[in-house]
Design a protein around this motif. Structure first.
Motif: not given
Length: 144
Positions: A83-96
């Motif tokens: 959870r601590r590692r995932l807290k800093t991870m930014k994700v971009e979700i693109n839907y086409e």
């Protein structure tokens, strides 16, 4: 015939070459194994992130957005280190949206009452998950 008490120089050189070839082959095998291991480890992480996205398909994945992984995994029970590692991870979700299939187009117009109730719309699209360390794509089908 004289009695020999030692190996000749040629015998020693052949033995050294054989041992060297065996050692080189073992090192090559270990290198290949390490490469495969790290590839599998990366694939497992990506599959885990995809499973987070798929489990929340009603919230994410059918629209483009930018979120952090912490919000994506809020509903899961995870160990604190992950959870601590995932807290800093930014994700971009693109839907086409790739295509839409309306099943009411294939029905017989003489069955007008049933066709209004049974017509389904399938929306087929591609969701791309981008992060700093990985990128993955999923084909999604939405039934309306």
């Amino acid at each position: 015939m004289p009695k020999r008490s030692a190996f000749t120089l040629m015998e020693v050189m052949v033995a050294v070459v054989i041992v060297s070839v065996v050692i080189a082959a073992l090192l090559q095998m270990q290198g290949n194994t390490n490469q495969k291991f790290f590839g599998i480890k990366k694939m497992m992480k990506t599959t885990q992130y995809n499973s987070f996205l798929l489990s929340l398909s009603n919230k994410y994945g059918f629209e483009s957005s930018k979120i952090d992984m912490k919000r994506l995994v809020d509903e899961f029970e995870l160990e604190s280190d992950l959870r601590r590692r995932l807290k800093t991870m930014k994700v971009e979700i693109n839907y086409e949206e790739l295509t839409t299939i309306d099943t009411s187009e294939f029905e017989d117009p003489s069955e007008s009452e049933q066709s209004s109730n049974s017509g389904l719309v399938f929306e087929i699209g591609k969701t791309t998950l981008h992060a700093k360390d990985f990128s993955t794509q999923l084909i999604r089908v939405k039934i309306q």
